[in-house]
Design a protein around this motif. Structure first.
Motif, PDB file in Angstrom:
ATOM      1  N   LEU A 137     -16.477   2.777  20.245  1.00 30.65           N
ATOM      2  CA  LEU A 137     -16.395   2.172  18.913  1.00 30.65           C
ATOM      3  C   LEU A 137     -17.783   2.017  18.307  1.00 30.65           C
ATOM      4  N   MET A 138     -18.728   1.521  19.090  1.00 26.97           N
ATOM      5  CA  MET A 138     -20.089   1.328  18.579  1.00 26.97           C
ATOM      6  C   MET A 138     -20.757   2.668  18.245  1.00 26.97           C
ATOM      7  N   ARG A 139     -20.561   3.695  19.108  1.00 27.81           N
ATOM      8  CA  ARG A 139     -21.123   5.023  18.822  1.00 27.81           C
ATOM      9  C   ARG A 139     -20.532   5.585  17.534  1.00 27.81           C
ATOM     10  N   TRP A 140     -19.217   5.410  17.361  1.00 28.74           N
ATOM     11  CA  TRP A 140     -18.550   5.905  16.156  1.00 28.74           C
ATOM     12  C   TRP A 140     -19.119   5.228  14.914  1.00 28.74           C
ATOM     13  N   LEU A 141     -19.284   3.918  14.959  1.00 30.66           N
ATOM     14  CA  LEU A 141     -19.817   3.211  13.797  1.00 30.66           C
ATOM     15  C   LEU A 141     -21.246   3.637  13.481  1.00 30.66           C
ATOM     16  N   VAL A 142     -22.066   3.796  14.491  1.00 33.72           N
ATOM     17  CA  VAL A 142     -23.443   4.249  14.256  1.00 33.72           C
ATOM     18  C   VAL A 142     -23.432   5.623  13.591  1.00 33.72           C
ATOM     19  N   ASP A 143     -22.644   6.544  14.143  1.00 35.12           N
ATOM     20  CA  ASP A 143     -22.570   7.891  13.572  1.00 35.12           C
ATOM     21  C   ASP A 143     -22.021   7.855  12.150  1.00 35.12           C
ATOM     22  N   LEU A 144     -21.002   7.063  11.920  1.00 33.78           N
ATOM     23  CA  LEU A 144     -20.392   6.982  10.593  1.00 33.78           C
ATOM     24  C   LEU A 144     -21.390   6.462   9.566  1.00 33.78           C
ATOM     25  N   VAL A 145     -22.126   5.426   9.923  1.00 33.68           N
ATOM     26  CA  VAL A 145     -23.096   4.840   8.990  1.00 33.68           C
ATOM     27  C   VAL A 145     -24.276   5.784   8.764  1.00 33.68           C
ATOM     28  N   GLU A 146     -24.692   6.487   9.806  1.00 31.48           N
ATOM     29  CA  GLU A 146     -25.835   7.392   9.662  1.00 31.48           C
ATOM     30  C   GLU A 146     -25.477   8.690   8.950  1.00 31.48           C
TER      31      GLU A 146
END
Length: 157
Positions: A119-128
């Motif tokens: 979940l955290m990796r997905w959010l980082v990628d989504l925001v970046e």
């Protein structure tokens, strides 16, 4: 009962006393110590997960460098489709419960039993990589390494 106790040989009484002490110690260990130890480990894992979330949110607040808006576009697709596709690509398809539009262009995403690191990796990628920012994130521990999460995203362009 006392007559039977006194009828036992001293060695038998000593053996029964030691066995009773060992049994008492075993019951205390299993009924008291083990649950407390497990609970402490669960709390440590929860604190570590919350700290990871706080650290990640801190990097977002610090204003991580944003890429050019053209590189962070939605590619002509709706925000709901982009979020759905990226969550599935990140391995969160089984945890994805719903994605729904909110007020003022916000998107609400609900996940159940999602792997916290994924979940955290997905959010980082989504925001970046996409023009989104996290407005609200609520995550409750479902089990070790998994969370039930509700987040609100909005376009950042």
């Amino acid at each position: 009962m006392m007559a039977r106790w006194h009828a036992l040989a001293p060695r038998e009484r000593q053996l029964i006393g030691v066995a009773g002490a060992v049994l008492t110690a075993a019951v205390l260990w299993i009924a008291v110590w083990e649950p407390l130890d497990r609970h402490r480990d669960d709390l440590r894992a929860r604190v570590a997960a919350q700290q990871a979330l706080a650290d990640w949110l801190g990097t977002l607040e610090a204003g991580a460098p944003l890429e050019a808006a053209s590189e962070r576009s939605l590619g002509g697709r709706s925000a709901l489709a982009v979020i759905d596709q990226s969550a599935r690509a990140a391995g969160l398809a089984g945890a994805l419960v719903r994605i729904e539009p909110g007020a003022a262009g916000e998107v609400r995403v609900v996940l159940q039993r999602a792997e916290f690191p994924a979940l955290m990796r997905w959010l980082v990628d989504l925001v970046e990589e996409r023009p989104f920012r996290v407005v609200d994130l609520r995550a409750d521990r479902a089990e070790a390494g998994r969370v039930d999460a509700t987040l609100v995203l909005e376009r950042s362009d």
